[in-house]
Design a protein around this motif. Structure first.
Motif, short mmCIF file in Angstrom:
data_model
loop_
_atom_site.label_atom_id
_atom_site.label_comp_id
_atom_site.label_asym_id
_atom_site.label_seq_id
_atom_site.Cartn_x
_atom_site.Cartn_y
_atom_site.Cartn_z
N LEU A 131 10.35 -78.57 -84.61
CA LEU A 131 9.97 -79.79 -83.89
C LEU A 131 8.76 -80.49 -84.51
O LEU A 131 8.33 -81.52 -84.01
N LYS A 132 8.22 -79.94 -85.58
CA LYS A 132 7.07 -80.58 -86.22
C LYS A 132 7.47 -81.96 -86.74
O LYS A 132 8.45 -82.11 -87.47
N GLY A 133 6.72 -82.97 -86.31
CA GLY A 133 7.00 -84.35 -86.71
C GLY A 133 8.12 -85.01 -85.91
O GLY A 133 8.44 -86.18 -86.13
N LYS A 134 8.70 -84.27 -84.97
CA LYS A 134 9.81 -84.79 -84.17
C LYS A 134 9.29 -85.35 -82.84
O LYS A 134 8.12 -85.22 -82.49
N THR A 135 10.20 -85.98 -82.08
CA THR A 135 9.85 -86.57 -80.78
C THR A 135 10.34 -85.67 -79.65
O THR A 135 11.49 -85.25 -79.63
N VAL A 136 9.44 -85.42 -78.71
CA VAL A 136 9.74 -84.56 -77.57
C VAL A 136 9.65 -85.39 -76.29
O VAL A 136 8.70 -86.14 -76.09
N GLY A 137 10.63 -85.25 -75.43
CA GLY A 137 10.66 -86.00 -74.18
C GLY A 137 9.90 -85.28 -73.07
O GLY A 137 10.03 -84.06 -72.91
N VAL A 138 9.10 -86.01 -72.33
CA VAL A 138 8.41 -85.50 -71.14
C VAL A 138 8.72 -86.43 -69.98
O VAL A 138 9.21 -87.55 -70.18
N ASN A 139 8.44 -85.97 -68.76
CA ASN A 139 8.68 -86.84 -67.61
C ASN A 139 7.82 -88.10 -67.67
O ASN A 139 8.28 -89.22 -67.46
N ALA A 140 6.53 -87.88 -67.94
CA ALA A 140 5.58 -88.98 -68.09
C ALA A 140 4.45 -88.50 -68.99
O ALA A 140 4.13 -87.31 -69.02
N LEU A 141 3.86 -89.40 -69.74
CA LEU A 141 2.78 -89.02 -70.63
C LEU A 141 1.59 -88.49 -69.84
O LEU A 141 1.21 -89.06 -68.81
N ARG A 142 1.04 -87.38 -70.31
CA ARG A 142 -0.13 -86.72 -69.72
C ARG A 142 0.14 -86.15 -68.32
O ARG A 142 -0.79 -85.89 -67.57
N ALA A 167 8.19 -90.79 -72.90
CA ALA A 167 8.41 -90.60 -71.46
C ALA A 167 9.87 -90.91 -71.13
O ALA A 167 10.36 -92.01 -71.41
N LEU A 168 10.55 -89.95 -70.54
CA LEU A 168 11.97 -90.10 -70.21
C LEU A 168 12.23 -90.20 -68.72
O LEU A 168 13.36 -90.46 -68.31
N GLY A 169 11.20 -89.97 -67.88
CA GLY A 169 11.43 -89.95 -66.45
C GLY A 169 12.01 -88.62 -66.01
O GLY A 169 12.08 -87.66 -66.78
N THR A 170 12.48 -88.56 -64.77
CA THR A 170 12.94 -87.29 -64.20
C THR A 170 14.45 -87.16 -64.09
O THR A 170 14.94 -86.11 -63.69
N SER A 171 15.20 -88.20 -64.46
CA SER A 171 16.66 -88.15 -64.32
C SER A 171 17.27 -87.25 -65.39
O SER A 171 17.11 -87.51 -66.59
N PRO A 172 17.99 -86.18 -64.99
CA PRO A 172 18.65 -85.31 -65.98
C PRO A 172 19.62 -86.09 -66.87
O PRO A 172 19.74 -85.79 -68.06
#
Length: 342
Positions: A131-142, A167-172
């Motif tokens: 995952l180095k240099g890749k994009t990771v999804g979280v619900n919201a930043l911080r 930020a992807l939100g919480t929707s699966p």
């Protein structure tokens, strides 16, 4: 002859007389049930306990008539403070509201001892270093998901600056779509969503609950309810904790309720059961509801201090009132002990 007629008359009217005495008692008992509303962030396996407590009569046995409403995050806390709901499953938002705005509420329990999230990735990621240099999804930043993923990656040699966040939100559905399209290479999902994700080619890389104890799914009430209706709180806790124990001890029975109340659509029974088994990995042994002291420190650290950038220590009793769940746990432990010795 007259006496025979009198007895016959009595025998014919006796059932009516008995019903006239019993029915008011039945209705008066039902009338004693207190109507309450419990808010949860979403209708998912995370909150299956509320549906089990309704379906299995645990609320009814505590003379409570519960209505479940889906209101999460700060909105759920606003509903709690306004009196629109009695109990809110937005415990993290509630604790932050206490610190940032002085909200008059307390968290009264946590359903799990560990987080229930799983780290999932697209097909090209086999290990954390990929995952180095890749994009990771979280619900919201911080937010909590961002903080926990960063902590987890650091433990596996990936620094906070080694990956990007979105930020992807919480929707699966949104998370799964992002992973399939390449918008994100990794993200977190709950146990039920894992079942669907694996069917669509998403890989489960890790169970974040293995990282360290971190209580999850906290419920909050207002300080007003604590001072005015403490008995109701204990009855609500007893129903919910019994429900969690039922889910852990009877997966098939819990699956019946999940299929009936959570509307999984085309997902079959075996997959729903698998999602529940993944969820109960986060439950402690014995009677749940009261996390260990170390776990409580973790939730204050990562749900409150890190997001709000607070340096000083925050005492547990500023955010939580756990005396009721401790009382209920002792009661249920005593009951289980008595049943084993019979």
């Amino acid at each position: 002859m007259a006496r025979w007629v009198s007895n016959t008359s009595y025998s014919r009217t006796r059932p009516v007389w008995i019903l006239s005495m019993v029915l008011p008692l039945l209705f008066s008992t039902a009338g004693r049930a207190e109507k309450i509303r419990t808010a949860i962030p979403s209708a998912s396996i995370h909150y299956l306990s509320l549906y089990v407590a309704e379906e299995k009569g645990f609320f009814r046995e505590e003379e409570l008539e519960n209505e479940i409403v889906s209101i999460g995050g700060p909105t759920g806390i606003a509903a709690l403070l306004s009196g629109a709901v009695d109990y809110s499953g937005a415990g993290g938002s509630g604790m932050r509201a206490v610190i940032s705005g002085g909200a008059p509420l307390k968290v009264i329990m946590f359903q799990t001892e560990r987080v229930t999230w799983y780290l999932v990735t697209g097909p090209n990621i086999a290990k954390i270093s990929d995952l180095k240099g890749k994009t990771v999804g979280v619900n919201a930043l911080r937010d909590t998901t961002d903080t926990l993923l960063t902590r987890y990656f650091e433990g596996h040699g990936l620094a906070a600056g080694d990956f990007n966040r979105v930020a992807l939100g919480t929707s699966p559905s949104t998370v799964i779509a992002a992973l399939k399209s390449g918008v994100a290479e990794a993200a977190m999902l709950d146990p039920a969503s894992i079942v669907r994700a694996e069917r669509e080619g998403i890989r489960v890389l890790a169970f974040l609950g293995d990282m360290f104890p971190y209580p999850f799914q906290g419920f909050a009430v207002t300080e007003k309810k604590i001072s005015e209706i403490p008995g109701q709180i204990k009855r609500w806790l007893r129903a919910v904790i019994r429900s969690l124990m039922f889910i852990r001890d009877d997966v098939e029975g819990a699956t019946d309720v999940a299929i009936k109340r959570l509307k999984f659509g085309s997902i079959g029974r075996a997959l729903v059961s698998d999602g529940i088994r993944r969820y109960i990995k986060s439950l402690p042994e014995g009677v749940p509801g009261l996390p260990s002291p170390g776990a409580l420190r973790s939730v204050i650290e990562y749900d409150v201090r890190v997001p709000l950038k607070i340096k000083e220590e925050i005492p547990v009793d500023r955010l939580m009132n756990l005396k009721f769940v401790e009382e209920v746990r002792k009661q249920l432990e005593s009951k289980k002990s008595s049943e084993r010795t019979r």
